[in-house]
Write a protein that holds these residues in place. Sequence first.
Motif, PDB file in Angstrom:
ATOM      1  N   SER A   8     121.076  12.180  58.041  1.00 34.86           N
ATOM      2  CA  SER A   8     122.047  12.956  58.811  1.00 34.86           C
ATOM      3  C   SER A   8     121.344  14.058  59.588  1.00 34.86           C
ATOM      4  O   SER A   8     120.123  14.218  59.521  1.00 34.86           O
ATOM      5  N   LYS A  91     124.645  10.990  62.915  1.00 33.10           N
ATOM      6  CA  LYS A  91     123.813   9.828  62.609  1.00 33.10           C
ATOM      7  C   LYS A  91     122.351  10.161  62.850  1.00 33.10           C
ATOM      8  O   LYS A  91     122.016  11.096  63.579  1.00 33.10           O
ATOM      9  N   ARG A  92     121.484   9.386  62.266  1.00 36.01           N
ATOM     10  CA  ARG A  92     120.046   9.629  62.343  1.00 36.01           C
ATOM     11  C   ARG A  92     119.524   9.672  63.780  1.00 36.01           C
ATOM     12  O   ARG A  92     118.617  10.436  64.093  1.00 36.01           O
ATOM     13  N   ASP A  93     120.115   8.869  64.672  1.00 29.88           N
ATOM     14  CA  ASP A  93     119.620   8.824  66.043  1.00 29.88           C
ATOM     15  C   ASP A  93     120.162   9.947  66.932  1.00 29.88           C
ATOM     16  O   ASP A  93     119.774  10.053  68.093  1.00 29.88           O
ATOM     17  N   GLN A  94     121.008  10.815  66.419  1.00 34.89           N
ATOM     18  CA  GLN A  94     121.565  11.928  67.191  1.00 34.89           C
ATOM     19  C   GLN A  94     120.668  13.173  67.045  1.00 34.89           C
ATOM     20  O   GLN A  94     121.091  14.219  66.583  1.00 34.89           O
ATOM     21  N   VAL A  95     119.445  13.018  67.500  1.00 34.58           N
ATOM     22  CA  VAL A  95     118.427  14.062  67.306  1.00 34.58           C
ATOM     23  C   VAL A  95     118.740  15.314  68.120  1.00 34.58           C
ATOM     24  O   VAL A  95     118.701  16.430  67.596  1.00 34.58           O
ATOM     25  N   SER A  98     121.554  17.249  66.659  1.00 35.51           N
ATOM     26  CA  SER A  98     121.139  17.854  65.389  1.00 35.51           C
ATOM     27  C   SER A  98     120.301  19.106  65.627  1.00 35.51           C
ATOM     28  O   SER A  98     120.498  20.136  64.975  1.00 35.51           O
ATOM     29  N   ASP A 154     123.172  17.059  75.927  1.00 36.19           N
ATOM     30  CA  ASP A 154     123.597  15.923  75.103  1.00 36.19           C
ATOM     31  C   ASP A 154     124.956  15.406  75.559  1.00 36.19           C
ATOM     32  O   ASP A 154     125.183  14.199  75.588  1.00 36.19           O
ATOM     33  N   ASN A 158     124.654  11.686  76.529  1.00 36.24           N
ATOM     34  CA  ASN A 158     125.276  10.745  75.598  1.00 36.24           C
ATOM     35  C   ASN A 158     126.762  10.574  75.842  1.00 36.24           C
ATOM     36  O   ASN A 158     127.336   9.590  75.403  1.00 36.24           O
ATOM     37  N   GLU A 161     127.026   7.508  77.957  1.00 39.81           N
ATOM     38  CA  GLU A 161     126.816   6.296  77.167  1.00 39.81           C
ATOM     39  C   GLU A 161     128.071   5.944  76.358  1.00 39.81           C
ATOM     40  O   GLU A 161     128.462   4.783  76.278  1.00 39.81           O
TER      41      GLU A 161
END
Length: 169
Positions: A8, A91-95, A98, A154, A158, A161
Motif C-alpha cells: 500500500s 495500490k502498489r503502483d500508485q507511487v 503515495s 497525478d 492518472n 487514464e
Amino acid sequence: MLNAIKGSGLRFLWLAIIAFIADQWTKQAVVAHIELYQAIQVTPFFNLTHVHNYGAAFSFLADAGGWQRWFFTTIAVVVSGLLLWWMKGLKRDQVMLSVAFALILGGALGNVYDRLVYGYVIDFLDVYYQQWHWPAFNIADSAICVGAVLLIIDMFKNGDEKNASVQEQ
C-alpha cells in the motif's frame, strides 16, 4: 501486517518521517542561531528570517485571539488521519499519489507539533523581490506544497487514464 504496508501507500511513511524530522531540525537550528525577527541575507532575493506564525498559510487568522491554534491543529490532525487511511488503500503502483500524501502528512505533522508545543508555527524562509516579501514559510510548508503539486500532476496524469478506461467500458 507487514505485507499490508508493503502493498500500500503506507510503505512511503518513511518520507513523512524524513519531512517531519527535517522540518523540526531546521526550526530548532533557527531558534538556536537566529534571533526573533532577525534577517540574514543569503542572496539578493532570499533571507533566513525567524518569525512566528499564529495563523495558517499567509498568516490567515493570525490575530484571531488564540482559538485558531486549536482549530488549525484539529483540522491538521483530522486531515492526517484521512491521509493515513487513504495511503493504506492505495495500490502498489500508485507511487506518485503515495509520495504526495506522505509529504503532505509529514508537513502537516511538523506544523501541528509547533502549534501544540509553542502555540505558533516557526517560519524562517523569506523570499522577496525589492520591498515585496512572500510570506515566510518553513520545510513543512514546502513539503505540503510539493505534495500538493504532485497531487495535481497525478490528477492530470492518472485522471486521463481512469477516464479513458471508463469510456472504453
